[in-house]
Scaffold this active site. Structure first.
Site, PDB file in Angstrom:
ATOM      1  N   ASP A 169      -6.668  -1.896   1.828  1.00 57.89           N
ATOM      2  CA  ASP A 169      -7.671  -1.386   2.747  1.00 57.89           C
ATOM      3  C   ASP A 169      -7.205  -1.670   4.190  1.00 57.89           C
ATOM      4  O   ASP A 169      -6.068  -1.354   4.525  1.00 57.89           O
ATOM      5  CB  ASP A 169      -9.028  -2.038   2.429  1.00 57.89           C
ATOM      6  CG  ASP A 169     -10.200  -1.310   3.038  1.00 57.89           C
ATOM      7  OD1 ASP A 169     -10.675  -0.327   2.441  1.00 57.89           O
ATOM      8  OD2 ASP A 169     -10.637  -1.704   4.131  1.00 57.89           O
ATOM      9  N   TYR A 296     -12.447   0.049  13.596  1.00 56.28           N
ATOM     10  CA  TYR A 296     -12.151   1.456  13.303  1.00 56.28           C
ATOM     11  C   TYR A 296     -12.023   2.250  14.605  1.00 56.28           C
ATOM     12  O   TYR A 296     -11.145   3.106  14.745  1.00 56.28           O
ATOM     13  CB  TYR A 296     -13.258   2.053  12.431  1.00 56.28           C
ATOM     14  CG  TYR A 296     -13.207   1.652  10.976  1.00 56.28           C
ATOM     15  CD1 TYR A 296     -12.876   2.575   9.991  1.00 56.28           C
ATOM     16  CD2 TYR A 296     -13.504   0.356  10.574  1.00 56.28           C
ATOM     17  CE1 TYR A 296     -12.845   2.222   8.650  1.00 56.28           C
ATOM     18  CE2 TYR A 296     -13.473  -0.013   9.235  1.00 56.28           C
ATOM     19  CZ  TYR A 296     -13.147   0.925   8.282  1.00 56.28           C
ATOM     20  OH  TYR A 296     -13.104   0.571   6.954  1.00 56.28           O
ATOM     21  N   HIS A 350     -10.463  -0.811  -6.269  1.00 56.44           N
ATOM     22  CA  HIS A 350     -10.224  -1.081  -4.857  1.00 56.44           C
ATOM     23  C   HIS A 350     -10.270  -2.571  -4.550  1.00 56.44           C
ATOM     24  O   HIS A 350      -9.550  -3.055  -3.684  1.00 56.44           O
ATOM     25  CB  HIS A 350     -11.274  -0.336  -4.025  1.00 56.44           C
ATOM     26  CG  HIS A 350     -10.994  -0.325  -2.560  1.00 56.44           C
ATOM     27  ND1 HIS A 350      -9.976   0.415  -1.991  1.00 56.44           N
ATOM     28  CD2 HIS A 350     -11.584  -0.972  -1.534  1.00 56.44           C
ATOM     29  CE1 HIS A 350      -9.965   0.238  -0.688  1.00 56.44           C
ATOM     30  NE2 HIS A 350     -10.937  -0.598  -0.376  1.00 56.44           N
TER      31      HIS A 350
END
Length: 372
Positions: A169, A296, A350
């Protein structure tokens, strides 16, 4: 160790009391009858989770678990970095830094610490909290800037001349940047994902498997990628609500975890409600949901400003593709890293370090201890 102090997690009782009060005074928005998870987090599910959080969840018990292993604060380029540091028992333990992602935390790796620090094939584990996450400084940095801090943490604060790195990630991006920028000190890297096609690739250079992967990713972004678009454009607008309401925070995080899988996949991945809520509580008590989401935006600004992309790394890289993760082909990974091991795993997703800790730990040992 240099510029390092010991650290213990210790949340004031007043913060715990405030959390419980907020959880007992929720204004529920309501939902369409029978909608389940169609429009986002199921209110039926969330009410059960919030009730458990308010009445049954024991933060002090989880806090004791967090304090089971040594933790420290290091000052790196003026930024306070929280990290766990557990020395391996083997004679030739390898220094390994593990980097988490979003919406998890350093807690992602707590289940694999015993497997990776015992036996002859062991590691000196360094598990930091990314700046803006958890107990590190509330400062939002780009992925590359975090890699710069990790390099200095490992070499200057902890004194290693060579080290290994792994992540998924957001941690994938940090690890990839470490390999690209610091091949002189990074001896090997491992990934569970490697990035996604964003429509900028020349289709004539892509294999059929890569094109199929790109089509899958495009569909996924349209159906499940809203969180990333919001966080890369308007994270501050979202932060007010999530920092004010623990129920809203849980709804956002659980919604992401449920994307494309069973509704309670994140709960299952974390091993149950206690572990899921421990992770969410770390965000709540440290008030870092805003700074974590702003990472982000920081990366998006860097990309929009024309920051050159990272060069392909020559550092030996291992790839483990878990079945409940985007199934990228080997040739896609080879665009970015020097793939010397590519393994299709039989179980996990994940959050593999939480879902299948024994499998994930064995994969890391197998890869890093075959490197010369």
């Amino acid at each position: 160790m240099k510029n390092v102090t010991e650290f213990k997690v210790s949340i004031p009782q007043s913060d715990i009391d405030d959390l419980k009060a907020r959880l007992k005074n929720v204004r529920w928005p309501g939902e369409e009858q029978g909608s389940d998870w169609t429009f986002g987090t199921s209110e039926i599910y969330l009410k059960k989770l919030v009730n458990y959080w308010a009445t049954t969840f024991d933060w002090r018990k989880q806090e004791a678990t967090l304090n089971k292993y040594p933790q420290y604060i290091a000052v790196v380029d003026g930024v306070k970095i929280h990290f766990q540091y557990i020395k391996g028992s083997g004679k030739n333990s390898k220094p390994l830094i593990l980097t988490h992602g979003w919406p998890d935390s350093y807690y992602r790796f707590h289940k694999i610490i015993p497997q990776l620090t015992t036996g002859e094939q062991s590691f000196d584990l360094v598990i930091p909290s990314i700046p803006g996450f958890g107990f590190s400084e509330k400062k939002s940095l780009t992925t590359e800037a975090v890699a710069d801090l990790w390099k200095k943490l490992m070499t200057e604060n902890l004194g290693y001349t060579k080290f290994y790195a792994a992540g998924g990630d957001v941690g994938m991006g940090v690890t990839k940047a470490l390999a690209s920028k610091y091949a002189d000190v990074v001896a090997g890297v491992h990934f569970t994902d490697i990035g996604y096609p964003m429509g900028q690739e020349d289709p004539t250079t892509m294999s059929e498997d890569e094109k199929q992967f790109a089509q899958f990713v495009q569909q996924w972004w349209y159906t499940e990628g809203a969180y990333a678009m919001v966080q890369a454009t308007k994270p501050q607008s979202l932060a007010y609500g999530l920092n004010e309401s623990p129920t809203g925070l849980a709804a956002w995080i659980v919604s992401f975890g449920a994307a494309g899988a069973t509704p309670d996949i994140l709960e299952n991945a974390f091993g149950g409600k206690d572990e899921l809520l421990t992770n969410i509580s770390i965000y709540w008590f440290t008030q870092t949901i805003g700074t974590s989401m702003r990472m982000y935006k920081a990366d998006a600004i860097a990309q929009w400003s024309g920051t050159p992309p990272l060069q392909k790394s020559n550092v030996p890289a291992g790839i483990a593709v878990f079945p409940r993760e985007a199934q990228f082909p080997k040739e896609w990974a080879e665009r970015f890293v020097n793939v010397v091991s590519y393994t299709k795993m039989k179980e996990g997703g994940h959050f593999a370090a939480l879902e299948v800790p024994d499998v994930f730990a064995a994969e890391l040992k197998k890869f890093f201890f075959t490197l010369k």
